[in-house]
Design a protein around this motif. Structure first.
Motif, PDB file in Angstrom:
ATOM      1  N   UNK A 179       0.756  -1.119   0.001  1.00  0.00           N
ATOM      2  CA  UNK A 179       0.141  -0.125  -0.128  1.00  0.00           C
ATOM      3  C   UNK A 179       0.913   1.459  -0.133  1.00  0.00           C
ATOM      4  N   UNK A 180       1.986   1.165   0.670  1.00  0.00           N
ATOM      5  CA  UNK A 180       2.721   2.227   0.867  1.00  0.00           C
ATOM      6  C   UNK A 180       3.283   2.622  -0.736  1.00  0.00           C
ATOM      7  N   UNK A 181       3.990   1.844  -1.382  1.00  0.00           N
ATOM      8  CA  UNK A 181       4.083   2.069  -2.839  1.00  0.00           C
ATOM      9  C   UNK A 181       2.806   2.675  -3.962  1.00  0.00           C
ATOM     10  N   UNK A 182       1.820   2.150  -3.496  1.00  0.00           N
ATOM     11  CA  UNK A 182       0.739   2.479  -4.370  1.00  0.00           C
ATOM     12  C   UNK A 182       0.311   4.022  -4.105  1.00  0.00           C
ATOM     13  N   UNK A 183       0.174   4.213  -2.533  1.00  0.00           N
ATOM     14  CA  UNK A 183       0.292   5.580  -2.287  1.00  0.00           C
ATOM     15  C   UNK A 183       1.592   6.578  -2.738  1.00  0.00           C
ATOM     16  N   UNK A 184       2.576   6.215  -2.760  1.00  0.00           N
ATOM     17  CA  UNK A 184       3.516   6.747  -3.231  1.00  0.00           C
ATOM     18  C   UNK A 184       3.563   7.096  -4.703  1.00  0.00           C
ATOM     19  N   UNK A 185       2.803   6.375  -5.479  1.00  0.00           N
ATOM     20  CA  UNK A 185       2.650   6.499  -6.774  1.00  0.00           C
ATOM     21  C   UNK A 185       1.703   7.478  -6.976  1.00  0.00           C
ATOM     22  N   UNK A 186       0.614   7.747  -6.180  1.00  0.00           N
ATOM     23  CA  UNK A 186      -0.103   9.007  -6.463  1.00  0.00           C
ATOM     24  C   UNK A 186       0.610  10.256  -5.903  1.00  0.00           C
ATOM     25  N   UNK A 187       1.527  10.281  -4.975  1.00  0.00           N
ATOM     26  CA  UNK A 187       2.333  11.280  -4.550  1.00  0.00           C
ATOM     27  C   UNK A 187       3.211  11.757  -5.787  1.00  0.00           C
ATOM     28  N   UNK A 188       3.775  10.899  -6.519  1.00  0.00           N
ATOM     29  CA  UNK A 188       4.783  11.012  -7.439  1.00  0.00           C
ATOM     30  C   UNK A 188       4.053  11.771  -8.573  1.00  0.00           C
ATOM     31  N   UNK A 189       2.746  11.490  -8.923  1.00  0.00           N
ATOM     32  CA  UNK A 189       2.037  11.969 -10.223  1.00  0.00           C
ATOM     33  C   UNK A 189       1.597  13.345  -9.705  1.00  0.00           C
TER      34      UNK A 189
END
Length: 238
Positions: free
Chosen positions: A184-194
């Motif tokens: 979940x951490x990396x999926x949330x990080x993907x949102x942040x990155x975008x």
């Protein structure tokens, strides 16, 4: 949503002991942000590191675990949930109400402190503060749904949640790319990155995949929790 259940749950979660747990981590994050800014060492790399490692990777899962398991787990353990189940309230309404309370708590004690810490550390630079806030919110919904489901399914929800957050995401995620991507951490990080142009913010998962997986975890968590409550045989309950 059921207003009575929500009010009782908020009252239980904001009691003295649980309130201290909910306040401790966001206080540390904000104190760290203010300290770094006062010492004039909060460059972009340091700021992103704090928001990612402390805010997204530590504060969020632990707060979601406290809130997600706390809104329903203790009631199941001590049998008080049976008083709710004997009322003519659909099980899905009970789960959605508990989940909504947990999400509100995560928003208040994880999402908003992340925004404040981000603004202290980076101001409006590259929209980093807003990007991490949205990422933490997206991850918080998924984490909370997962932990509410665990609380309904198992009496060892806190232990299982800690193993997932600390062993799978933190330990294995640091050495195994596959484990890091399935978190979940990396999926949330993907949102942040975008949402930011800052080059120091990176994710190993593409945004469409991350959004789909975050939504899937949230939906599956709700379905499992509702299904489990429906298997509890209580006279007069749906």
């Amino acid at each position: 949503m059921n207003a009575t259940i929500a009010a009782i749950t908020f009252r239980a979660m904001l009691g003295r002991r649980r309130a201290l747990l909910l306040l401790a981590l966001p206080f540390l994050l904000l104190a760290l942000a203010v300290g770094l800014r006062a010492a004039d060492v909060a460059d972009l790399d340091v700021s992103v590191g704090v928001l990612q490692r402390f805010g997204l990777a530590t504060l969020l899962p632990l707060l979601a675990l406290i809130a997600g398991t706390g809104v329903i787990g203790p009631e199941i353990d001590d049998g008080q949930i049976m008083y709710v189940l004997t009322k003519p309230i659909p099980r899905r309404v009970i789960v959605f109400t508990k989940l909504a309370v947990a999400i509100v708590l995560v928003t208040a004690f994880a999402v908003l402190p992340t925004l404040l810490a981000g603004l202290v550390l980076t101001g409006a630079t590259a929209q980093v503060a807003v990007a991490f806030t949205v990422g933490v919110l997206a991850g918080g919904v998924a984490y909370t749904s997962l932990f509410v489901a665990l609380a309904v399914l198992s009496r060892n929800a806190v232990t299982i949640g800690l193993l997932y957050a600390l062993v799978w995401e933190a330990l294995l995620g640091s050495v195994a790319p596959g484990a890091r991507s399935a978190s979940v951490q990396q999926w949330a990080m993907s949102v942040t990155d975008a949402l930011t142009d800052a080059s120091v913010v990176t994710s190993t998962v593409r945004l469409p995949v991350a959004l789909g997986l975050l939504a899937a975890v949230a939906v599956v968590g709700c379905v499992l929790a509702v299904g489990r409550l429906r298997t509890l045989p209580v006279a007069g309950a749906e």
